[in-house]
Design a protein around this motif. Structure first.
Motif, PDB file in Angstrom:
ATOM      1  N   GLY A  57      -1.830  16.935 -40.780  1.00  0.00           N
ATOM      2  CA  GLY A  57      -2.649  17.057 -39.708  1.00  0.00           C
ATOM      3  C   GLY A  57      -1.939  17.415 -38.361  1.00  0.00           C
ATOM      4  O   GLY A  57      -2.225  18.259 -37.661  1.00  0.00           O
ATOM      5  N   MET A  58      -0.849  16.665 -38.240  1.00  0.00           N
ATOM      6  CA  MET A  58      -0.060  16.871 -36.925  1.00  0.00           C
ATOM      7  C   MET A  58       0.594  18.235 -36.997  1.00  0.00           C
ATOM      8  O   MET A  58       0.783  19.026 -36.050  1.00  0.00           O
ATOM      9  CB  MET A  58       0.915  15.741 -36.802  1.00  0.00           C
ATOM     10  CG  MET A  58       0.086  14.271 -36.479  1.00  0.00           C
ATOM     11  SD  MET A  58       1.516  12.957 -36.475  1.00  0.00           S
ATOM     12  CE  MET A  58       2.297  13.543 -34.845  1.00  0.00           C
ATOM     13  N   ARG A  59       1.010  18.550 -38.303  1.00  0.00           N
ATOM     14  CA  ARG A  59       1.738  19.896 -38.412  1.00  0.00           C
ATOM     15  C   ARG A  59       0.747  20.994 -37.766  1.00  0.00           C
ATOM     16  O   ARG A  59       1.243  21.809 -37.214  1.00  0.00           O
ATOM     17  CB  ARG A  59       2.166  20.251 -39.777  1.00  0.00           C
ATOM     18  CG  ARG A  59       2.465  21.624 -40.067  1.00  0.00           C
ATOM     19  CD  ARG A  59       2.384  21.943 -41.563  1.00  0.00           C
ATOM     20  NE  ARG A  59       1.167  22.259 -41.925  1.00  0.00           N
ATOM     21  CZ  ARG A  59       0.422  23.086 -41.571  1.00  0.00           C
ATOM     22  NH1 ARG A  59       0.673  24.227 -41.139  1.00  0.00           N
ATOM     23  NH2 ARG A  59      -0.934  23.037 -42.230  1.00  0.00           N
ATOM     24  N   THR A  60      -0.495  20.848 -38.223  1.00  0.00           N
ATOM     25  CA  THR A  60      -1.458  21.971 -37.752  1.00  0.00           C
ATOM     26  C   THR A  60      -1.720  21.970 -36.334  1.00  0.00           C
ATOM     27  O   THR A  60      -1.643  22.994 -35.596  1.00  0.00           O
ATOM     28  CB  THR A  60      -2.909  21.643 -38.338  1.00  0.00           C
ATOM     29  OG1 THR A  60      -2.546  21.706 -39.853  1.00  0.00           O
ATOM     30  CG2 THR A  60      -3.800  22.840 -38.161  1.00  0.00           C
ATOM     31  N   LEU A  61      -1.754  20.778 -35.790  1.00  0.00           N
ATOM     32  CA  LEU A  61      -1.861  20.622 -34.322  1.00  0.00           C
ATOM     33  C   LEU A  61      -0.761  20.748 -33.479  1.00  0.00           C
ATOM     34  O   LEU A  61      -0.902  21.535 -32.233  1.00  0.00           O
ATOM     35  CB  LEU A  61      -2.406  19.289 -33.985  1.00  0.00           C
ATOM     36  CG  LEU A  61      -3.791  18.875 -34.744  1.00  0.00           C
ATOM     37  CD1 LEU A  61      -4.111  17.630 -34.528  1.00  0.00           C
ATOM     38  CD2 LEU A  61      -4.988  19.560 -34.027  1.00  0.00           C
ATOM     39  N   LEU A  62       0.543  20.631 -34.037  1.00  0.00           N
ATOM     40  CA  LEU A  62       1.781  20.855 -33.107  1.00  0.00           C
ATOM     41  C   LEU A  62       2.393  22.405 -33.519  1.00  0.00           C
ATOM     42  O   LEU A  62       3.156  22.555 -32.601  1.00  0.00           O
ATOM     43  CB  LEU A  62       2.675  19.789 -33.597  1.00  0.00           C
ATOM     44  CG  LEU A  62       2.396  18.368 -33.039  1.00  0.00           C
ATOM     45  CD1 LEU A  62       3.530  17.304 -33.359  1.00  0.00           C
ATOM     46  CD2 LEU A  62       2.416  18.371 -31.656  1.00  0.00           C
ATOM     47  N   GLY A  63       2.087  22.860 -34.475  1.00  0.00           N
ATOM     48  CA  GLY A  63       2.398  24.103 -34.801  1.00  0.00           C
ATOM     49  C   GLY A  63       4.010  24.103 -35.251  1.00  0.00           C
ATOM     50  O   GLY A  63       4.697  25.220 -35.229  1.00  0.00           O
ATOM     51  N   GLN A  64       4.264  22.995 -35.852  1.00  0.00           N
ATOM     52  CA  GLN A  64       5.514  22.930 -36.384  1.00  0.00           C
ATOM     53  C   GLN A  64       5.640  22.058 -37.554  1.00  0.00           C
ATOM     54  O   GLN A  64       4.763  21.133 -37.674  1.00  0.00           O
ATOM     55  CB  GLN A  64       6.712  22.466 -35.707  1.00  0.00           C
ATOM     56  CG  GLN A  64       7.151  23.231 -34.438  1.00  0.00           C
ATOM     57  CD  GLN A  64       7.925  24.403 -34.984  1.00  0.00           C
ATOM     58  OE1 GLN A  64       8.454  24.307 -35.958  1.00  0.00           O
ATOM     59  NE2 GLN A  64       7.980  25.474 -34.255  1.00  0.00           N
ATOM     60  N   LYS A 270       2.211  13.820 -26.462  1.00  0.00           N
ATOM     61  CA  LYS A 270       1.894  15.038 -27.434  1.00  0.00           C
ATOM     62  C   LYS A 270       1.867  14.417 -28.732  1.00  0.00           C
ATOM     63  O   LYS A 270       0.963  14.685 -29.467  1.00  0.00           O
ATOM     64  CB  LYS A 270       3.065  16.002 -27.203  1.00  0.00           C
ATOM     65  CG  LYS A 270       2.730  17.370 -27.733  1.00  0.00           C
ATOM     66  CD  LYS A 270       3.322  18.298 -27.660  1.00  0.00           C
ATOM     67  CE  LYS A 270       3.002  19.064 -26.129  1.00  0.00           C
ATOM     68  NZ  LYS A 270       3.596  20.231 -25.809  1.00  0.00           N
ATOM     69  N   LEU A 271       2.657  13.720 -29.193  1.00  0.00           N
ATOM     70  CA  LEU A 271       2.599  13.020 -30.675  1.00  0.00           C
ATOM     71  C   LEU A 271       1.487  12.287 -30.768  1.00  0.00           C
ATOM     72  O   LEU A 271       0.726  12.411 -31.692  1.00  0.00           O
ATOM     73  CB  LEU A 271       3.832  12.117 -30.820  1.00  0.00           C
ATOM     74  CG  LEU A 271       5.190  13.171 -31.004  1.00  0.00           C
ATOM     75  CD1 LEU A 271       6.415  12.062 -31.002  1.00  0.00           C
ATOM     76  CD2 LEU A 271       5.269  13.947 -32.319  1.00  0.00           C
ATOM     77  N   ASN A 272       1.071  11.531 -29.606  1.00  0.00           N
ATOM     78  CA  ASN A 272      -0.104  10.364 -29.672  1.00  0.00           C
ATOM     79  C   ASN A 272      -1.295  11.231 -29.767  1.00  0.00           C
ATOM     80  O   ASN A 272      -2.319  10.830 -30.619  1.00  0.00           O
ATOM     81  CB  ASN A 272      -0.331   9.566 -28.438  1.00  0.00           C
ATOM     82  CG  ASN A 272      -1.449   8.831 -28.534  1.00  0.00           C
ATOM     83  OD1 ASN A 272      -2.458   9.195 -27.669  1.00  0.00           O
ATOM     84  ND2 ASN A 272      -1.408   7.594 -29.017  1.00  0.00           N
ATOM     85  N   THR A 273      -1.471  12.453 -28.875  1.00  0.00           N
ATOM     86  CA  THR A 273      -2.468  13.234 -28.980  1.00  0.00           C
ATOM     87  C   THR A 273      -2.884  14.004 -30.545  1.00  0.00           C
ATOM     88  O   THR A 273      -3.992  13.971 -31.063  1.00  0.00           O
ATOM     89  CB  THR A 273      -2.576  14.472 -27.957  1.00  0.00           C
ATOM     90  OG1 THR A 273      -2.283  13.668 -26.682  1.00  0.00           O
ATOM     91  CG2 THR A 273      -3.695  15.451 -28.210  1.00  0.00           C
ATOM     92  N   ALA A 274      -1.687  14.505 -30.997  1.00  0.00           N
ATOM     93  CA  ALA A 274      -1.807  14.915 -32.246  1.00  0.00           C
ATOM     94  C   ALA A 274      -2.201  13.950 -33.551  1.00  0.00           C
ATOM     95  O   ALA A 274      -3.042  14.479 -34.250  1.00  0.00           O
ATOM     96  CB  ALA A 274      -0.417  15.755 -32.804  1.00  0.00           C
ATOM     97  N   ALA A 275      -1.747  12.597 -33.393  1.00  0.00           N
ATOM     98  CA  ALA A 275      -2.005  11.735 -34.270  1.00  0.00           C
ATOM     99  C   ALA A 275      -3.379  11.154 -34.257  1.00  0.00           C
ATOM    100  O   ALA A 275      -4.119  11.144 -35.260  1.00  0.00           O
ATOM    101  CB  ALA A 275      -0.928  10.278 -34.124  1.00  0.00           C
ATOM    102  N   VAL A 276      -3.641  10.966 -33.095  1.00  0.00           N
ATOM    103  CA  VAL A 276      -5.371  10.678 -32.692  1.00  0.00           C
ATOM    104  C   VAL A 276      -6.323  11.679 -33.280  1.00  0.00           C
ATOM    105  O   VAL A 276      -7.247  11.214 -33.769  1.00  0.00           O
ATOM    106  CB  VAL A 276      -5.289  10.425 -31.079  1.00  0.00           C
ATOM    107  CG1 VAL A 276      -6.862   9.973 -30.789  1.00  0.00           C
ATOM    108  CG2 VAL A 276      -4.683   8.922 -30.900  1.00  0.00           C
TER     109      VAL A 276
END
Length: 329
Positions: A57-64, A270-276
Protein backbone atom coordinates in the motif's frame (compact mmCIF):
# COMPACT_ATOMS: atom_id res chain seq x y z
CA UNK A 1 2.30 -18.70 12.77
CA UNK A 2 1.81 -19.45 9.09
CA UNK A 3 -1.23 -17.90 7.44
CA UNK A 4 -3.28 -19.60 4.71
CA UNK A 5 -2.20 -18.63 1.21
CA UNK A 6 -5.76 -17.53 0.40
CA UNK A 7 -5.74 -15.13 3.38
CA UNK A 8 -2.39 -13.66 2.35
CA UNK A 9 -3.50 -13.13 -1.26
CA UNK A 10 -6.76 -11.57 -0.10
CA UNK A 11 -4.88 -9.06 2.07
CA UNK A 12 -2.34 -8.29 -0.63
CA UNK A 13 -5.07 -7.72 -3.20
CA UNK A 14 -6.68 -5.16 -0.92
CA UNK A 15 -3.41 -3.28 -0.57
CA UNK A 16 -2.77 -3.34 -4.32
CA UNK A 17 -6.18 -1.82 -4.96
CA UNK A 18 -5.31 1.44 -3.20
CA UNK A 19 -5.39 4.52 -5.47
CA UNK A 20 -2.18 5.66 -7.11
CA UNK A 21 -0.68 9.01 -6.24
CA UNK A 22 -0.27 11.81 -8.72
CA UNK A 23 2.88 12.43 -10.76
CA UNK A 24 3.42 15.65 -8.82
CA UNK A 25 3.61 13.76 -5.51
CA UNK A 26 5.99 11.24 -7.02
CA UNK A 27 8.30 13.99 -8.18
CA UNK A 28 8.93 15.29 -4.66
CA UNK A 29 12.38 14.84 -3.14
CA UNK A 30 11.49 11.94 -0.85
CA UNK A 31 11.41 9.14 -1.68
CA UNK A 32 13.58 9.10 -4.79
CA UNK A 33 14.69 5.45 -4.56
CA UNK A 34 13.47 2.15 -3.04
CA UNK A 35 12.87 1.89 0.71
CA UNK A 36 13.87 -1.15 2.76
CA UNK A 37 11.52 -2.33 5.50
CA UNK A 38 13.16 -4.77 7.90
CA UNK A 39 10.84 -7.42 9.32
CA UNK A 40 12.93 -8.85 12.18
CA UNK A 41 11.40 -12.32 11.98
CA UNK A 42 11.21 -15.18 9.49
CA UNK A 43 8.84 -15.05 6.49
CA UNK A 44 5.30 -16.34 6.76
CA UNK A 45 4.32 -15.19 10.25
CA UNK A 46 1.75 -12.56 11.10
CA UNK A 47 4.42 -9.84 11.48
CA UNK A 48 5.70 -10.63 8.00
CA UNK A 49 2.21 -10.50 6.51
CA UNK A 50 1.49 -7.12 8.12
CA UNK A 51 4.79 -5.81 6.71
CA UNK A 52 4.07 -7.00 3.18
CA UNK A 53 0.54 -5.62 3.16
CA UNK A 54 1.80 -2.29 4.48
CA UNK A 55 4.68 -2.20 2.00
CA UNK A 56 2.39 -2.78 -0.98
CA UNK A 57 0.00 0.00 0.00
CA UNK A 58 2.77 2.46 0.86
CA UNK A 59 4.55 1.66 -2.42
CA UNK A 60 1.49 2.78 -4.33
CA UNK A 61 1.13 5.95 -2.30
CA UNK A 62 4.81 6.92 -2.16
CA UNK A 63 5.65 5.95 -5.73
CA UNK A 64 8.71 3.87 -4.83
CA UNK A 65 9.18 0.15 -4.12
CA UNK A 66 9.32 -0.88 -0.47
CA UNK A 67 11.49 -3.97 -0.21
CA UNK A 68 10.78 -6.37 2.66
CA UNK A 69 13.92 -7.89 4.17
CA UNK A 70 13.44 -10.61 6.78
CA UNK A 71 16.27 -10.49 9.34
CA UNK A 72 15.47 -12.94 12.13
CA UNK A 73 17.36 -13.92 15.26
CA UNK A 74 17.50 -13.15 19.01
CA UNK A 75 13.76 -12.51 19.26
CA UNK A 76 13.94 -9.83 16.59
CA UNK A 77 16.84 -7.87 18.08
CA UNK A 78 19.27 -8.55 15.21
CA UNK A 79 17.11 -6.95 12.52
CA UNK A 80 15.98 -4.19 14.84
CA UNK A 81 19.60 -3.36 15.70
CA UNK A 82 20.46 -3.04 12.03
CA UNK A 83 17.83 -0.31 11.66
CA UNK A 84 19.06 1.45 14.81
CA UNK A 85 22.45 1.79 13.10
CA UNK A 86 21.09 2.76 9.68
CA UNK A 87 21.32 6.21 8.13
CA UNK A 88 18.41 8.42 9.27
CA UNK A 89 17.26 9.22 5.76
CA UNK A 90 13.94 7.38 5.60
CA UNK A 91 15.22 4.57 3.39
CA UNK A 92 15.54 1.95 6.14
CA UNK A 93 12.57 1.19 8.41
CA UNK A 94 11.67 -1.58 10.84
CA UNK A 95 8.34 -3.18 11.57
CA UNK A 96 8.69 -3.52 15.31
CA UNK A 97 6.44 -5.39 17.71
CA UNK A 98 6.02 -5.65 21.47
CA UNK A 99 8.92 -8.12 21.66
CA UNK A 100 11.42 -5.94 19.80
CA UNK A 101 10.50 -2.55 21.24
CA UNK A 102 9.50 -3.45 24.80
CA UNK A 103 10.54 -6.87 26.15
CA UNK A 104 13.93 -7.30 24.48
CA UNK A 105 15.44 -4.32 26.24
CA UNK A 106 14.68 -5.88 29.63
CA UNK A 107 15.95 -9.33 28.64
CA UNK A 108 18.93 -8.83 26.30
CA UNK A 109 22.06 -6.70 26.59
CA UNK A 110 21.25 -4.66 23.49
CA UNK A 111 23.72 -2.40 21.68
CA UNK A 112 20.96 0.16 21.08
CA UNK A 113 18.16 1.89 22.98
CA UNK A 114 14.66 0.81 21.96
CA UNK A 115 13.31 4.31 22.63
CA UNK A 116 16.13 6.79 22.03
CA UNK A 117 17.49 5.18 18.85
CA UNK A 118 14.21 5.18 16.92
CA UNK A 119 11.65 7.61 15.58
CA UNK A 120 8.08 6.27 15.87
CA UNK A 121 6.01 6.46 12.68
CA UNK A 122 2.70 4.72 13.34
CA UNK A 123 1.03 2.16 15.57
CA UNK A 124 -0.18 -0.31 12.96
CA UNK A 125 -2.27 -2.90 14.79
CA UNK A 126 -3.17 -4.30 18.19
CA UNK A 127 -3.26 -8.08 18.60
CA UNK A 128 -4.70 -9.23 21.96
CA UNK A 129 -4.40 -12.84 23.11
CA UNK A 130 -6.98 -15.33 24.37
CA UNK A 131 -6.69 -17.44 27.52
CA UNK A 132 -7.84 -20.89 26.41
CA UNK A 133 -8.26 -24.13 28.36
CA UNK A 134 -8.62 -27.83 27.66
CA UNK A 135 -12.18 -28.93 27.06
CA UNK A 136 -12.40 -31.15 30.15
CA UNK A 137 -11.14 -28.54 32.62
CA UNK A 138 -13.78 -28.25 35.41
CA UNK A 139 -14.38 -24.52 34.90
CA UNK A 140 -16.53 -22.69 32.37
CA UNK A 141 -15.38 -19.11 32.83
CA UNK A 142 -12.49 -17.16 34.34
CA UNK A 143 -14.12 -16.81 37.76
CA UNK A 144 -14.61 -20.57 38.03
CA UNK A 145 -11.10 -21.16 36.71
CA UNK A 146 -9.53 -18.95 39.40
CA UNK A 147 -11.60 -20.68 42.09
CA UNK A 148 -10.43 -24.07 40.77
CA UNK A 149 -6.79 -22.90 40.79
CA UNK A 150 -7.10 -21.84 44.43
CA UNK A 151 -8.46 -25.27 45.34
CA UNK A 152 -5.67 -26.96 43.37
CA UNK A 153 -2.44 -25.01 43.97
CA UNK A 154 0.54 -26.14 41.89
CA UNK A 155 -1.56 -28.81 40.15
CA UNK A 156 -2.37 -26.88 36.96
CA UNK A 157 -0.14 -26.31 33.92
CA UNK A 158 0.02 -23.37 31.51
CA UNK A 159 1.93 -23.48 28.23
CA UNK A 160 4.27 -20.60 27.35
CA UNK A 161 6.64 -19.81 24.50
CA UNK A 162 9.68 -19.59 26.74
CA UNK A 163 11.01 -17.18 29.34
CA UNK A 164 9.95 -13.60 28.70
CA UNK A 165 7.34 -14.52 26.09
CA UNK A 166 3.90 -12.90 26.36
CA UNK A 167 2.22 -16.12 27.62
CA UNK A 168 4.96 -16.49 30.24
CA UNK A 169 4.59 -12.93 31.51
CA UNK A 170 0.79 -13.10 31.45
CA UNK A 171 0.96 -16.33 33.43
CA UNK A 172 3.15 -14.68 36.06
CA UNK A 173 0.87 -11.66 36.20
CA UNK A 174 -2.24 -13.84 36.49
CA UNK A 175 -0.72 -15.55 39.53
CA UNK A 176 0.15 -12.20 41.10
CA UNK A 177 -3.29 -10.72 40.50
CA UNK A 178 -5.29 -13.74 41.71
CA UNK A 179 -3.07 -15.26 44.40
CA UNK A 180 -2.87 -18.58 42.57
CA UNK A 181 0.00 -20.97 41.77
CA UNK A 182 0.44 -23.15 38.70
CA UNK A 183 3.22 -24.54 36.57
CA UNK A 184 4.55 -22.78 33.47
CA UNK A 185 5.63 -25.16 30.71
CA UNK A 186 7.90 -23.79 27.96
CA UNK A 187 7.27 -24.70 24.31
CA UNK A 188 9.11 -23.75 21.13
CA UNK A 189 6.06 -21.96 19.78
CA UNK A 190 2.42 -21.14 20.34
CA UNK A 191 1.33 -23.86 17.91
CA UNK A 192 2.74 -26.81 19.91
CA UNK A 193 1.37 -25.36 23.17
CA UNK A 194 -2.03 -25.00 21.55
CA UNK A 195 -1.91 -28.58 20.30
CA UNK A 196 -1.28 -29.86 23.82
CA UNK A 197 -4.23 -27.85 25.17
CA UNK A 198 -6.47 -29.41 22.51
CA UNK A 199 -5.06 -32.85 23.38
CA UNK A 200 -5.58 -32.25 27.10
CA UNK A 201 -1.86 -32.58 27.92
CA UNK A 202 -1.76 -29.14 29.59
CA UNK A 203 -4.55 -27.06 31.06
CA UNK A 204 -4.21 -23.59 29.53
CA UNK A 205 -2.24 -21.16 27.42
CA UNK A 206 -2.47 -17.60 26.11
CA UNK A 207 -2.56 -17.64 22.31
CA UNK A 208 -3.45 -15.36 19.41
CA UNK A 209 -6.97 -15.26 18.04
CA UNK A 210 -6.09 -16.57 14.58
CA UNK A 211 -4.85 -19.81 16.16
CA UNK A 212 -7.38 -20.15 18.96
CA UNK A 213 -10.77 -19.08 17.61
CA UNK A 214 -11.22 -21.91 15.07
CA UNK A 215 -10.67 -24.44 17.89
CA UNK A 216 -12.99 -22.52 20.22
CA UNK A 217 -15.74 -22.45 17.59
CA UNK A 218 -15.26 -26.15 16.94
CA UNK A 219 -15.74 -26.86 20.64
CA UNK A 220 -12.28 -28.40 21.01
CA UNK A 221 -11.22 -25.97 23.75
CA UNK A 222 -12.69 -23.33 26.04
CA UNK A 223 -11.98 -19.60 25.94
CA UNK A 224 -12.02 -17.75 29.25
CA UNK A 225 -10.96 -14.21 28.44
CA UNK A 226 -9.37 -11.95 25.83
CA UNK A 227 -6.54 -9.63 26.93
CA UNK A 228 -8.25 -6.47 25.70
CA UNK A 229 -10.21 -3.62 27.23
CA UNK A 230 -13.32 -4.54 25.25
CA UNK A 231 -14.66 -7.68 23.61
CA UNK A 232 -13.47 -8.32 20.08
CA UNK A 233 -15.89 -7.99 17.17
CA UNK A 234 -14.77 -11.39 15.86
CA UNK A 235 -15.28 -13.02 19.27
CA UNK A 236 -18.20 -11.25 20.96
CA UNK A 237 -18.87 -14.14 23.36
CA UNK A 238 -15.44 -13.99 25.01
CA UNK A 239 -15.26 -11.50 27.92
CA UNK A 240 -12.45 -8.97 28.17
CA UNK A 241 -10.00 -8.83 31.07
CA UNK A 242 -11.54 -5.53 32.11
CA UNK A 243 -14.95 -7.20 32.40
CA UNK A 244 -13.33 -9.93 34.46
CA UNK A 245 -11.92 -7.36 36.89
CA UNK A 246 -8.29 -7.95 35.85
CA UNK A 247 -7.37 -4.88 33.78
CA UNK A 248 -3.64 -5.36 34.48
CA UNK A 249 -3.78 -8.42 32.23
CA UNK A 250 -4.58 -6.18 29.29
CA UNK A 251 -2.02 -7.07 26.63
CA UNK A 252 -1.47 -6.64 22.90
CA UNK A 253 1.22 -8.12 20.69
CA UNK A 254 1.11 -4.80 18.84
CA UNK A 255 3.00 -3.84 15.70
CA UNK A 256 4.44 -0.43 14.87
CA UNK A 257 6.55 1.20 12.18
CA UNK A 258 9.82 2.84 13.26
CA UNK A 259 12.67 4.75 11.56
CA UNK A 260 16.21 5.43 12.85
CA UNK A 261 16.73 8.26 15.29
CA UNK A 262 17.23 11.61 13.59
CA UNK A 263 15.07 10.91 10.57
CA UNK A 264 13.69 14.32 9.49
CA UNK A 265 10.18 15.15 10.64
CA UNK A 266 8.93 15.82 7.11
CA UNK A 267 9.95 12.27 6.12
CA UNK A 268 8.31 10.80 9.23
CA UNK A 269 5.16 12.74 8.35
CA UNK A 270 5.14 11.44 4.78
CA UNK A 271 5.65 7.85 5.94
CA UNK A 272 2.92 8.25 8.54
CA UNK A 273 0.45 9.60 5.97
CA UNK A 274 1.17 6.72 3.58
CA UNK A 275 0.77 4.11 6.33
CA UNK A 276 -2.44 5.65 7.68
CA UNK A 277 -3.91 5.79 4.17
CA UNK A 278 -2.99 2.14 3.57
CA UNK A 279 -4.72 1.00 6.74
CA UNK A 280 -7.78 3.10 5.94
CA UNK A 281 -8.65 0.83 3.03
CA UNK A 282 -11.87 -1.03 4.08
CA UNK A 283 -10.80 -4.32 2.50
CA UNK A 284 -7.52 -4.33 4.38
CA UNK A 285 -9.16 -3.34 7.67
CA UNK A 286 -11.76 -6.09 7.38
CA UNK A 287 -9.22 -8.72 6.44
CA UNK A 288 -6.83 -7.81 9.25
CA UNK A 289 -9.75 -7.83 11.69
CA UNK A 290 -10.46 -11.41 10.67
CA UNK A 291 -6.97 -12.25 11.91
CA UNK A 292 -7.74 -10.70 15.29
CA UNK A 293 -5.86 -7.48 14.51
CA UNK A 294 -7.45 -4.23 15.59
CA UNK A 295 -6.55 -1.08 13.66
CA UNK A 296 -5.96 1.87 16.05
CA UNK A 297 -8.54 4.62 16.31
CA UNK A 298 -7.89 7.94 14.62
CA UNK A 299 -6.57 9.60 17.78
CA UNK A 300 -3.76 7.01 17.84
CA UNK A 301 -2.64 7.61 14.25
CA UNK A 302 0.23 9.97 15.04
CA UNK A 303 3.91 9.22 15.62
CA UNK A 304 3.55 10.73 19.08
CA UNK A 305 0.80 8.25 19.94
CA UNK A 306 3.06 5.30 19.12
CA UNK A 307 5.89 6.79 21.18
CA UNK A 308 3.63 7.33 24.20
CA UNK A 309 2.17 3.84 23.89
CA UNK A 310 5.61 2.23 23.73
CA UNK A 311 6.79 4.10 26.82
CA UNK A 312 3.65 3.12 28.75
CA UNK A 313 4.21 -0.53 27.81
CA UNK A 314 7.82 -0.33 29.01
CA UNK A 315 6.74 1.17 32.33
CA UNK A 316 4.28 -1.69 32.82
CA UNK A 317 6.26 -4.72 31.65
CA UNK A 318 9.90 -4.03 32.52
CA UNK A 319 9.31 -4.29 36.29
CA UNK A 320 7.46 -7.59 35.77
CA UNK A 321 10.27 -9.00 33.63
CA UNK A 322 13.00 -7.86 36.01
CA UNK A 323 11.16 -9.05 39.12
CA UNK A 324 10.94 -12.50 37.54
CA UNK A 325 14.70 -12.36 36.84
CA UNK A 326 14.14 -13.35 33.22
CA UNK A 327 17.38 -13.56 31.23
CA UNK A 328 18.20 -14.35 27.62
CA UNK A 329 18.43 -18.09 27.05
Amino acid sequence: MKLPRRTFLHLAAGAAALPAVSRTARAQAYPSRPITMIVPFAPGGLTDVIGRILAEGMRTLLGQPIIIENVGGANGSIGTGRVARAAPDGYTLVLGIWNTHVANAAIYALQYDVVKDFEPVLLLADAPLVLVARKALPANDLKEFIAWLKLNPDKSSMGTVGAGSPPHLLGLLLQQETGTRFGLVAYRGGGPAMQDVVAGQIDTTFVNTATSLPQVRAGSIKAFVVTAKHRLAIAPNIPSVDEAGLPRLRFSLWAGLFAPRGTPKNIISKLNTAAVSTLADPTIRESLAEQGLEIPQRERETPEALGAYQKAEIEKWWPIIKAANIKAE
